[in-house]
Design a protein around this motif. Sequence first.
Motif, PDB file in Angstrom:
ATOM      1  N   HIS A 236      55.439  54.395  35.782  1.00  0.00           N
ATOM      2  CA  HIS A 236      54.295  52.551  36.778  1.00  0.00           C
ATOM      3  C   HIS A 236      55.523  52.767  38.053  1.00  0.00           C
ATOM      4  O   HIS A 236      56.340  53.609  37.723  1.00  0.00           O
ATOM      5  N   ILE A 237      55.224  52.055  38.417  1.00  0.00           N
ATOM      6  CA  ILE A 237      55.742  51.575  39.710  1.00  0.00           C
ATOM      7  C   ILE A 237      56.911  50.975  39.370  1.00  0.00           C
ATOM      8  O   ILE A 237      56.795  48.992  38.762  1.00  0.00           O
TER       9      ILE A 237
ATOM     10  N   SER B 251      56.282  47.053  40.484  1.00  0.00           N
ATOM     11  CA  SER B 251      55.174  46.567  40.488  1.00  0.00           C
ATOM     12  C   SER B 251      55.113  45.074  39.219  1.00  0.00           C
ATOM     13  O   SER B 251      55.990  45.561  37.721  1.00  0.00           O
ATOM     14  N   LYS B 252      54.033  44.630  39.418  1.00  0.00           N
ATOM     15  CA  LYS B 252      54.062  43.748  38.159  1.00  0.00           C
ATOM     16  C   LYS B 252      52.691  44.389  36.706  1.00  0.00           C
ATOM     17  O   LYS B 252      51.883  45.023  37.395  1.00  0.00           O
ATOM     18  N   HIS B 253      52.706  43.925  35.384  1.00  0.00           N
ATOM     19  CA  HIS B 253      51.816  44.563  34.887  1.00  0.00           C
ATOM     20  C   HIS B 253      50.624  43.703  33.851  1.00  0.00           C
ATOM     21  O   HIS B 253      51.458  42.525  33.348  1.00  0.00           O
TER      22      HIS B 253
ATOM     23  N   ASP C  28      49.814  45.917  38.220  1.00  0.00           N
ATOM     24  CA  ASP C  28      48.937  47.245  37.582  1.00  0.00           C
ATOM     25  C   ASP C  28      48.095  46.754  36.814  1.00  0.00           C
ATOM     26  O   ASP C  28      49.166  45.334  35.886  1.00  0.00           O
TER      27      ASP C  28
ATOM     28  N   VAL D 106      52.887  41.918  46.108  1.00  0.00           N
ATOM     29  CA  VAL D 106      52.967  42.728  44.815  1.00  0.00           C
ATOM     30  C   VAL D 106      51.906  43.568  44.522  1.00  0.00           C
ATOM     31  O   VAL D 106      51.196  43.255  44.445  1.00  0.00           O
ATOM     32  N   ILE D 107      52.575  44.557  44.046  1.00  0.00           N
ATOM     33  CA  ILE D 107      51.606  46.024  43.495  1.00  0.00           C
ATOM     34  C   ILE D 107      51.188  45.252  42.086  1.00  0.00           C
ATOM     35  O   ILE D 107      52.237  45.021  41.411  1.00  0.00           O
TER      36      ILE D 107
ATOM     37  N   TRP E 246      51.207  52.092  31.035  1.00  0.00           N
ATOM     38  CA  TRP E 246      52.580  51.569  32.085  1.00  0.00           C
ATOM     39  C   TRP E 246      53.997  52.064  31.408  1.00  0.00           C
ATOM     40  O   TRP E 246      54.188  52.794  32.217  1.00  0.00           O
TER      41      TRP E 246
ATOM     42  N   SER F 176      41.352  47.957  38.629  1.00  0.00           N
ATOM     43  CA  SER F 176      41.975  47.984  39.558  1.00  0.00           C
ATOM     44  C   SER F 176      40.613  46.984  40.930  1.00  0.00           C
ATOM     45  O   SER F 176      41.064  45.661  41.254  1.00  0.00           O
TER      46      SER F 176
ATOM     47  N   TRP G 197      47.548  53.904  40.791  1.00  0.00           N
ATOM     48  CA  TRP G 197      48.887  54.124  41.203  1.00  0.00           C
ATOM     49  C   TRP G 197      50.040  55.298  41.836  1.00  0.00           C
ATOM     50  O   TRP G 197      50.222  54.165  42.331  1.00  0.00           O
TER      51      TRP G 197
END
Length: 91
Positions: free
Chosen positions: A28-29, A32-34, A17, A14-15, A24, A64, A84
Amino acid sequence: MSTEIKEYLAKEAVILDVRTLDEWNEGHIEGSKHIVLNLIPLEVEQIKSWNKPVIAVCRSGGRSGQAAQFLAQNGIDVINGGPWGNVAKEL
């Protein structure tokens, strides 16, 4: 660096952020989760419940890195993906 990211992506990581909401919203990707860095300690159980390795990303790699260090101390399989945009290039 990117070898490790590729390995984690191959493990369906899981990415995560950890940037601010403003950052964000600027981009963002997808998928991905923020979770903002200062909320990570409150969300550890949620992150554990994903049952997947995690790639932490931010703007430069500093936040990160902090998130990855904290999550690793809490038993989560995590790497610091750094900026990111670098991780986005691997997708």
